[in-house]
Design a protein around this motif. Structure first.
Motif, PDB file in Angstrom:
ATOM      1  N   ARG A  80       1.058  -1.200  -0.234  1.00 50.06           N
ATOM      2  CA  ARG A  80       0.281  -0.193  -0.041  1.00 50.06           C
ATOM      3  C   ARG A  80       0.606   1.402   0.028  1.00 50.06           C
ATOM      4  O   ARG A  80       0.441   2.141  -0.519  1.00 50.06           O
ATOM      5  CB  ARG A  80      -1.754   0.132   0.882  1.00 50.06           C
ATOM      6  N   ASP A  81       2.303   1.189   0.997  1.00 50.74           N
ATOM      7  CA  ASP A  81       2.868   2.564   0.634  1.00 50.74           C
ATOM      8  C   ASP A  81       3.142   2.351  -0.202  1.00 50.74           C
ATOM      9  O   ASP A  81       3.184   3.960  -0.980  1.00 50.74           O
ATOM     10  CB  ASP A  81       4.011   2.437   1.883  1.00 50.74           C
ATOM     11  N   LEU A  82       3.588   1.677  -1.557  1.00 52.06           N
ATOM     12  CA  LEU A  82       3.978   2.134  -2.410  1.00 52.06           C
ATOM     13  C   LEU A  82       3.333   2.829  -3.503  1.00 52.06           C
ATOM     14  O   LEU A  82       3.268   3.343  -4.335  1.00 52.06           O
ATOM     15  CB  LEU A  82       4.558   0.755  -3.493  1.00 52.06           C
ATOM     16  N   ILE A  83       1.790   1.878  -3.056  1.00 52.55           N
ATOM     17  CA  ILE A  83       0.965   2.513  -3.878  1.00 52.55           C
ATOM     18  C   ILE A  83       0.169   3.846  -3.770  1.00 52.55           C
ATOM     19  O   ILE A  83       0.085   4.851  -4.529  1.00 52.55           O
ATOM     20  CB  ILE A  83      -0.799   2.330  -4.315  1.00 52.55           C
ATOM     21  N   VAL A  84       0.693   4.414  -2.655  1.00 56.48           N
ATOM     22  CA  VAL A  84      -0.197   5.550  -2.289  1.00 56.48           C
ATOM     23  C   VAL A  84       0.867   6.659  -1.939  1.00 56.48           C
ATOM     24  O   VAL A  84      -0.275   7.781  -2.661  1.00 56.48           O
ATOM     25  CB  VAL A  84      -0.285   5.617  -0.404  1.00 56.48           C
ATOM     26  N   ASP A  85       1.786   6.769  -1.645  1.00 56.16           N
ATOM     27  CA  ASP A  85       2.221   7.705  -1.781  1.00 56.16           C
ATOM     28  C   ASP A  85       3.851   7.301  -2.555  1.00 56.16           C
ATOM     29  O   ASP A  85       5.199   6.738  -2.237  1.00 56.16           O
ATOM     30  CB  ASP A  85       3.029   8.052  -0.683  1.00 56.16           C
ATOM     31  N   PHE A  87       6.149   8.768  -3.911  1.00 59.62           N
ATOM     32  CA  PHE A  87       7.682   9.868  -3.713  1.00 59.62           C
ATOM     33  C   PHE A  87       7.838  10.053  -1.867  1.00 59.62           C
ATOM     34  O   PHE A  87       8.289  11.309  -1.115  1.00 59.62           O
ATOM     35  CB  PHE A  87       7.552  12.112  -3.733  1.00 59.62           C
ATOM     36  N   PHE A  88       8.291   8.920  -0.959  1.00 60.93           N
ATOM     37  CA  PHE A  88       8.593   8.912   0.246  1.00 60.93           C
ATOM     38  C   PHE A  88       9.499   8.819   0.409  1.00 60.93           C
ATOM     39  O   PHE A  88      10.471   8.277  -0.804  1.00 60.93           O
ATOM     40  CB  PHE A  88       8.127   8.060   1.145  1.00 60.93           C
ATOM     41  N   VAL A  89      10.574   8.956   1.514  1.00 62.79           N
ATOM     42  CA  VAL A  89      11.830   9.157   1.642  1.00 62.79           C
ATOM     43  C   VAL A  89      12.072   8.943   3.111  1.00 62.79           C
ATOM     44  O   VAL A  89      12.109   9.295   3.638  1.00 62.79           O
ATOM     45  CB  VAL A  89      12.502   9.767   1.488  1.00 62.79           C
ATOM     46  N   TYR A  90      13.173   7.247   3.246  1.00 58.34           N
ATOM     47  CA  TYR A  90      12.867   6.187   4.624  1.00 58.34           C
ATOM     48  C   TYR A  90      14.185   6.588   4.481  1.00 58.34           C
ATOM     49  O   TYR A  90      14.687   5.589   5.621  1.00 58.34           O
ATOM     50  CB  TYR A  90      11.709   4.817   4.592  1.00 58.34           C
ATOM     51  N   GLY A  91      14.800   6.041   3.816  1.00 63.01           N
ATOM     52  CA  GLY A  91      16.656   5.656   3.343  1.00 63.01           C
ATOM     53  C   GLY A  91      16.685   5.872   2.632  1.00 63.01           C
ATOM     54  O   GLY A  91      16.503   6.482   1.308  1.00 63.01           O
ATOM     55  N   THR A  92      18.235   5.770   2.337  1.00 64.62           N
ATOM     56  CA  THR A  92      18.672   5.815   0.004  1.00 64.62           C
ATOM     57  C   THR A  92      18.208   4.759  -0.209  1.00 64.62           C
ATOM     58  O   THR A  92      18.152   5.153  -1.147  1.00 64.62           O
ATOM     59  CB  THR A  92      20.476   5.774   0.735  1.00 64.62           C
ATOM     60  N   GLN A  93      17.903   3.297   0.266  1.00 62.13           N
ATOM     61  CA  GLN A  93      17.309   2.667  -0.375  1.00 62.13           C
ATOM     62  C   GLN A  93      16.372   2.228  -0.653  1.00 62.13           C
ATOM     63  O   GLN A  93      14.974   1.462  -1.347  1.00 62.13           O
ATOM     64  CB  GLN A  93      18.298   1.211  -0.334  1.00 62.13           C
ATOM     65  N   TRP A  99      10.410   8.578  -7.224  1.00 59.67           N
ATOM     66  CA  TRP A  99      11.966   8.461  -7.573  1.00 59.67           C
ATOM     67  C   TRP A  99      12.936   7.359  -8.278  1.00 59.67           C
ATOM     68  O   TRP A  99      13.123   8.453  -9.028  1.00 59.67           O
ATOM     69  CB  TRP A  99      12.214   8.651  -5.944  1.00 59.67           C
ATOM     70  N   ARG A 100      12.663   6.482  -8.573  1.00 53.73           N
ATOM     71  CA  ARG A 100      12.723   5.407  -8.839  1.00 53.73           C
ATOM     72  C   ARG A 100      12.988   5.829 -10.181  1.00 53.73           C
ATOM     73  O   ARG A 100      13.598   5.534 -10.917  1.00 53.73           O
ATOM     74  CB  ARG A 100      12.652   4.082  -8.462  1.00 53.73           C
ATOM     75  N   VAL A 101      11.826   5.915 -10.331  1.00 53.32           N
ATOM     76  CA  VAL A 101      11.113   6.146 -11.893  1.00 53.32           C
ATOM     77  C   VAL A 101      11.654   7.367 -12.688  1.00 53.32           C
ATOM     78  O   VAL A 101      12.092   7.831 -14.290  1.00 53.32           O
ATOM     79  CB  VAL A 101       8.965   6.263 -11.776  1.00 53.32           C
ATOM     80  N   ILE A 264       4.536  -5.986  -9.449  1.00 56.06           N
ATOM     81  CA  ILE A 264       3.462  -5.582  -9.559  1.00 56.06           C
ATOM     82  C   ILE A 264       2.744  -4.412  -9.552  1.00 56.06           C
ATOM     83  O   ILE A 264       2.636  -4.172 -10.773  1.00 56.06           O
ATOM     84  CB  ILE A 264       1.643  -6.372  -9.504  1.00 56.06           C
ATOM     85  N   VAL A 265       3.550  -3.419  -8.618  1.00 54.96           N
ATOM     86  CA  VAL A 265       3.185  -2.188  -8.679  1.00 54.96           C
ATOM     87  C   VAL A 265       4.112  -1.584  -9.748  1.00 54.96           C
ATOM     88  O   VAL A 265       3.934  -0.448  -9.911  1.00 54.96           O
ATOM     89  CB  VAL A 265       3.043  -1.746  -7.540  1.00 54.96           C
ATOM     90  N   ALA A 266       5.018  -1.610  -9.826  1.00 54.79           N
ATOM     91  CA  ALA A 266       6.352  -1.387 -10.247  1.00 54.79           C
ATOM     92  C   ALA A 266       6.165  -2.087 -12.106  1.00 54.79           C
ATOM     93  O   ALA A 266       5.979  -0.997 -12.177  1.00 54.79           O
ATOM     94  CB  ALA A 266       7.836  -2.388 -10.232  1.00 54.79           C
ATOM     95  N   LEU A 267       5.599  -2.694 -12.230  1.00 51.70           N
ATOM     96  CA  LEU A 267       4.726  -2.792 -13.151  1.00 51.70           C
ATOM     97  C   LEU A 267       4.070  -1.668 -13.454  1.00 51.70           C
ATOM     98  O   LEU A 267       4.113  -1.320 -15.073  1.00 51.70           O
ATOM     99  CB  LEU A 267       4.015  -4.412 -13.682  1.00 51.70           C
ATOM    100  N   VAL A 268       3.057  -1.078 -13.028  1.00 48.82           N
ATOM    101  CA  VAL A 268       2.179  -0.089 -13.182  1.00 48.82           C
ATOM    102  C   VAL A 268       2.597   0.362 -13.609  1.00 48.82           C
ATOM    103  O   VAL A 268       2.294   1.909 -14.718  1.00 48.82           O
ATOM    104  CB  VAL A 268       1.227  -0.607 -12.357  1.00 48.82           C
ATOM    105  N   TYR A 269       3.902   0.869 -12.258  1.00 50.18           N
ATOM    106  CA  TYR A 269       4.232   1.938 -12.868  1.00 50.18           C
ATOM    107  C   TYR A 269       4.508   2.773 -14.117  1.00 50.18           C
ATOM    108  O   TYR A 269       5.227   3.535 -15.018  1.00 50.18           O
ATOM    109  CB  TYR A 269       5.432   2.826 -11.414  1.00 50.18           C
ATOM    110  N   ILE A 270       5.731   1.907 -14.420  1.00 43.95           N
ATOM    111  CA  ILE A 270       6.618   1.327 -15.889  1.00 43.95           C
ATOM    112  C   ILE A 270       5.458   1.661 -17.384  1.00 43.95           C
ATOM    113  O   ILE A 270       6.280   2.385 -17.948  1.00 43.95           O
ATOM    114  CB  ILE A 270       7.487   0.338 -16.023  1.00 43.95           C
TER     115      ILE A 270
END
Lengths: 294, 264
Positions: A80-85, A87-93, A99-101, A264-270
Motif C-alpha cells: 500500500r505504501d508504494l501505491i499511495v505515496d 515520493f516517500f523517502v525513508y532511507g537511501t535505498q 523517485w525511482r522512475v 506488480i506495483v512497479a510494473l504498473v508504474y513502468i
C-alpha cells in the motif's frame, strides 16, 4: 400569411425577445453536460469496465492459498505504501517508486537526448547522400536488430562504470529508428522545396533548419516515438543488471527479496510512464509538424 | 538590348543507358524589361528551358549569359514562380516572403526596412490581409499570388514564371494575369513566362517564342506582339492585331507542329 405575422409582431415584441435571449443559455448548459456525459460514456467507461472485469478475473483466479502469484487485494494489503505515496523517502535505498522512475527517466533523458541529436544529424546526412546511404544502410539494418541488453557487456567493458553504460545502452537502442526515419523523411523532401532553397542559395545549415527539419518533422517524430519506447524498454532491462536506484533495479531487488506485490506495483508504474512518454513525444511531434502534413 | 542571351543551348538527359536530346540549338536574346512568353505542346521542353535559365539544370552545350555573366547556378537574381506555388506549408504567408527577403537583403537592409519591403511586395499582389495565414488556409489563386510576391521580393533581374496559372480556374487566372501585367507595368521587370494558353501568351507578351515538338525541340518561330500597353482583355477581343497574333500562334501549334501523342 407572412404579412399578417409581420403585422402582429411589433406589438408584443419585447417579451418574446427576452424569452428568446434566455432560451439558448438554459439550453446550452444541459447540452454541454450531455456532451461531457457522452464523452464519459463513450471514452472513459469502456476502459474502466474492462479494467474492473480484468481485476475481478485476476482476483478470482489467484485468491486461495495454493496460487503462486498475489491477487489484487494482496497487492493492496502488502504494497500500500508504494501505491499511495510515490515520493516517500525513508532511507537511501527505501524510497518511493516515483523517485525511482525519475532516476530512470533521467538516464533515458541523457541517452535518448543524445540519440535524438546524433540520430537526426546522421539521418540527415544519409538522406542527402545516396552514396552514404548505400554504404551505411546495410550495416545499420544489421545493428538495429541487436537486442539492447546484448550491448551491455561491451558497454560495461568500455566505460567501466554502470551509469554511462546504461546511458549508452539507451543511446544505441534508440538511435536506429531515429536515423532510419530521418533519412526517409529527408529523401521525401519534395523537389519543389529543394528548388526554392537553390534559388535562394540557402547554405547547408540554413537548408537543414529551414527546409529539412520542418519538412521531415513527421518522419523524424515517428522515429523519435519508436526510439523513446525502445529507450524505456532498454533502461528497465539494463538497470536490472547494473543495479543502482532505478525502477528496473527495484524489480530485481524485489524479486530477490520475494516481494512479488511490489513488482506488480512497479510494473504498473513502468507501463504508465512508458505510455506517458509515448504520448508526450507524439504530442510534441504534432505541435512541431503542424502545417507540414496538411 | 542584350540582357539575357541564350546561345546555341542544347540539353540532353542520360537515363537508362540512352541519351535523349530534349532541347537543341536554342538561340534567344531577351532585352531588359521585356515580357516573353514561351509556348509549346506539353513535353516540348519548355520547363527544361526555364530551369536552364534559372540554373536549376545545367546546360549540356552552349551557354546562357545574364548581363554578360555566365549562368551556371541558381540564384535570387533569376527568381522562379513555380508551377505549384512551392510555398513552404509550415510558414505563414509573411514568413514565406520573409525567408527570401532575409536571405537576399539580410545584410543590406535593416530589420524595419525588411519588414516594410515584405509588406510592400505582399501589397503588390494584394495579399497583405493574409500575411498571418499558412498556405493551407488560402485558395490556390492566393497561393500563386504569394509565390509571385516571394519571387518579386528578391528584386530579381529576371522573373521566371513556370506555367504559374496552369492549375487555376479561368476567372482566377484572368485576375492573376491582370496582376502580373500591372506589376510588369509598374516595376518594368524582365519576365519570361511558360504557358500553354494561347490567349495568355498573346495578352501578356511582347514576344511569343513558339517551340517545336520534342525530342530535340527548338524555337520554331518568334512572334512580336505589337499591341500597345496597357492592354485590356475586353477591348483586345476585337483588336485586329490581337486576333492576328492569336491566329498565328494557333496555326503554329495546331497546323505545323501538331502534337502527336503516339510519338513516344
Amino acid at each position: 400569411m407572412s404579412v399578417t405575422a409581420l403585422k402582429t409582431t411589433p406589438g408584443p415584441a419585447p417579451k418574446p425577445a427576452a424569452q428568446v435571449m434566455s432560451l439558448p443559455v438554459t439550453a446550452k448548459r444541459p447540452q454541454r453536460l450531455a456532451l461531457v456525459g457522452r464523452f464519459a460514456a463513450e471514452r472513459i467507461a469502456p476502459p474502466v469496465v474492462v479494467l474492473i472485469v480484468l481485476l475481478l478475473i485476476w482476483q478470482v483466479s489467484f485468491s486461495g492459498g495454493t496460487s503462486g502469484l498475489p491477487a489484487p487485494t494482496d497487492v493492496w494489503d502488502q504494497s500500500r505504501d508504494l501505491i499511495v505515496d510515490p515520493f516517500f523517502v525513508y532511507g537511501t535505498q527505501d524510497i518511493g517508486l516515483g523517485w525511482r522512475v525519475l532516476t530512470s527517466l533521467e538516464r533515458v533523458a541523457y541517452g535518448f537526448g543524445l540519440a535524438a541529436v546524433v540520430g537526426v544529424l546522421v539521418g540527415a546526412i544519409l538522406g542527402q547522400s545516396a552514396l552514404m546511404m548505400r554504404g551505411f544502410d546495410p550495416i545499420f539494418q544489421v545493428l538495429r536488430t541487436v537486442p539492447p541488453l546484448a550491448w551491455l557487456p561491451i558497454s560495461l567493458a568500455a566505460f567501466m562504470d554502470s551509469r554511462p553504460s546504461a546511458i549508452f545502452v539507451i543511446f544505441i537502442t534508440a538511435i536506429w529508428p531515429i536515423i532510419i526515419n530521418t533519412a526517409a523523411g529527408v529523401r521525401a523532401i519534395p523537389q519543389d522545396y529543394r528548388n526554392v532553397a537553390a534559388v535562394l542559395r540557402l547554405n547547408q545549415i540554413e537548408f537543414f533548419w529551414k527546409i529539412m527539419v520542418p519538412s521531415a518533422a513527421p518522419y523524424i517524430f515517428s522515429g523519435l516515438r519508436i526510439g523513446v519506447g525502445l529507450s524505456w524498454l532498454a533502461i528497465v532491462a539494463a538497470e536490472m543488471l547494473t543495479g543502482g536506484v532505478g525502477i528496473g533495479f527495484f524489480i530485481w531487488d524485489a524479486w530477490n527479496s520475494s516481494r512479488l506485490t511490489d513488482i506488480i506495483v512497479a510494473l504498473v508504474y513502468i507501463g504508465v510512464t512508458g505510455f506517458v512518454l509515448d504520448r508526450l513525444v507524439g504530442w510534441i511531434g504534432r505541435v512541431v509538424s503542424r502545417g507540414t502534413t496538411e | 538590348m542584350k540582357y539575357l542571351q541564350i546561345d546555341r543551348v542544347c540539353k540532353s538527359f542520360t537515363g537508362k543507358g540512352r541519351v535523349t536530346e530534349v532541347l537543341s540549338d536554342i538561340r534567344l536574346t531577351i532585352g531588359k524589361g521585356e515580357f516573353v512568353s514561351i509556348i509549346g505542346h506539353s513535353g516540348c521542353g519548355k520547363s527544361t528551358l526555364l530551369n536552364l535559365i534559372a540554373g536549376l539544370t545545367e546546360v549540356t552545350t552552349g551557354g546562357i549569359k545574364l548581363e554578360g555573366h555566365e549562368v551556371n547556378a541558381p540564384g535570387p537574381d533569376r527568381a522562379v514562380v513555380f508551377q505549384n506555388h512551392s510555398l513552404l506549408p509550415w510558414l505563414t504567408v509573411y514568413d514565406n516572403v520573409k525567408l527570401a527577403v532575409t536571405k537576399v537583403f539580410g545584410s543590406s537592409k535593416s530589420k524595419a526596412e525588411r519588414h516594410d519591403w515584405i509588406m510592400q511586395t505582399l501589397d503588390l499582389v494584394q495579399m497583405t490581409h493574409a500575411a498571418g495565414l499558412r498556405p493551407g488556409e488560402i485558395s490556390g489563386g492566393m497561393r500563386q499570388r504569394v509565390g509571385i510576391a516571394r519571387a518579386l521580393a528578391m528584386e530579381p533581374k529576371i522573373l521566371l514564371l513556370d506555367e504559374p496559372f496552369g492549375a487555376l480556374d479561368a476567372l482566377t487566372r484572368a485576375h492573376l494575369q491582370d496582376a502580373v501585367m500591372d506589376i510588369h507595368a509598374r516595376l518594368g521587370n524582365t519576365m519570361i513566362m511558360i504557358t500553354h494558353d494561347v490567349d495568355e501568351a498573346v495578352l501578356l507578351a511582347d514576344r511569343i517564342v513558339m517551340m517545336t515538338n520534342g525530342p530535340a525541340a527548338t524555337i520554331g518561330e518568334v512572334l512580336p506582339v505589337a499591341i500597345p500597353r496597357p492592354r485590356d482583355r475586353i477591348a483586345l477581343a476585337s483588336n485586329p492585331d490581337y486576333v492576328r497574333a492569336r491566329e498565328a500562334v494557333l496555326r503554329f501549334l495546331y497546323e505545323r507542329h501538331r502534337f502527336v501523342e503516339a510519338a513516344e
